[in-house]
Design a protein around this motif. Sequence first.
Motif, PDB file in Angstrom:
ATOM      1  N   MET A 110       5.682  75.118  47.115  1.00 36.02           N
ATOM      2  CA  MET A 110       5.611  76.524  46.800  1.00 36.02           C
ATOM      3  C   MET A 110       6.308  76.743  45.460  1.00 36.02           C
ATOM      4  N   GLU A 111       5.742  77.623  44.657  1.00 33.89           N
ATOM      5  CA  GLU A 111       6.366  77.975  43.385  1.00 33.89           C
ATOM      6  C   GLU A 111       7.245  79.209  43.576  1.00 33.89           C
ATOM      7  N   LEU A 112       8.458  79.118  43.044  1.00 36.43           N
ATOM      8  CA  LEU A 112       9.439  80.206  43.094  1.00 36.43           C
ATOM      9  C   LEU A 112       9.820  80.553  41.668  1.00 36.43           C
ATOM     10  N   ASP A 163       9.215  72.267  46.657  1.00 34.48           N
ATOM     11  CA  ASP A 163       9.090  73.520  45.916  1.00 34.48           C
ATOM     12  C   ASP A 163       9.309  73.264  44.422  1.00 34.48           C
ATOM     13  N   THR A 164       8.841  74.188  43.612  1.00 33.85           N
ATOM     14  CA  THR A 164       9.044  74.130  42.161  1.00 33.85           C
ATOM     15  C   THR A 164       9.575  75.475  41.693  1.00 33.85           C
ATOM     16  N   ILE A 165      10.652  75.440  40.938  1.00 30.21           N
ATOM     17  CA  ILE A 165      11.229  76.646  40.344  1.00 30.21           C
ATOM     18  C   ILE A 165      10.607  76.824  38.962  1.00 30.21           C
ATOM     19  N   ILE A 166      10.038  78.000  38.734  1.00 33.04           N
ATOM     20  CA  ILE A 166       9.396  78.332  37.465  1.00 33.04           C
ATOM     21  C   ILE A 166      10.281  79.326  36.725  1.00 33.04           C
ATOM     22  N   ALA A 167      10.574  79.024  35.463  1.00 28.22           N
ATOM     23  CA  ALA A 167      11.321  79.941  34.596  1.00 28.22           C
ATOM     24  C   ALA A 167      10.586  79.998  33.264  1.00 28.22           C
TER      25      ALA A 167
END
Length: 128
Positions: free
Chosen positions: A1-3, A58-62
């Motif tokens: 899931m992308e966060l 999960d993947t953290i997107i910034a």
Amino acid sequence: MELGYARVSTTHQDLERQLDALGHHGIPDERIYTDKKTGATIDRPGFTELRRYARSGDTIIATNLDRLGRNLRECLNVVHELREQGIGIKTLKDPIPIDTTDDSPMAELAVALLALFAHMEAYSGSVR
């Protein structure tokens, strides 16, 4: 899931551009965590909540790597800790794309270079 994660350094700054970029990338509002606090400290409520929620895979997107930390050591530590938990990081607007879900040496080099640039930028701003 992308966060998603968005941060500005002061309460007077606006998160809107970062939130728009994350939304345009397809991350729903309920999966975006925010802070209006300096990156000089890792103790940020939104980032703490994001790290508690994120799970392996999960993947953290910034928008940019410097949203995660303000200096070289902190950015590298955050990336390392998250990778050890199986959590990736991607950035949307950095000049060198960051995607730590890719274990290639180029991905590691990109993280190190962008963290160094963020560190140099913060340092040059404090010297003036």
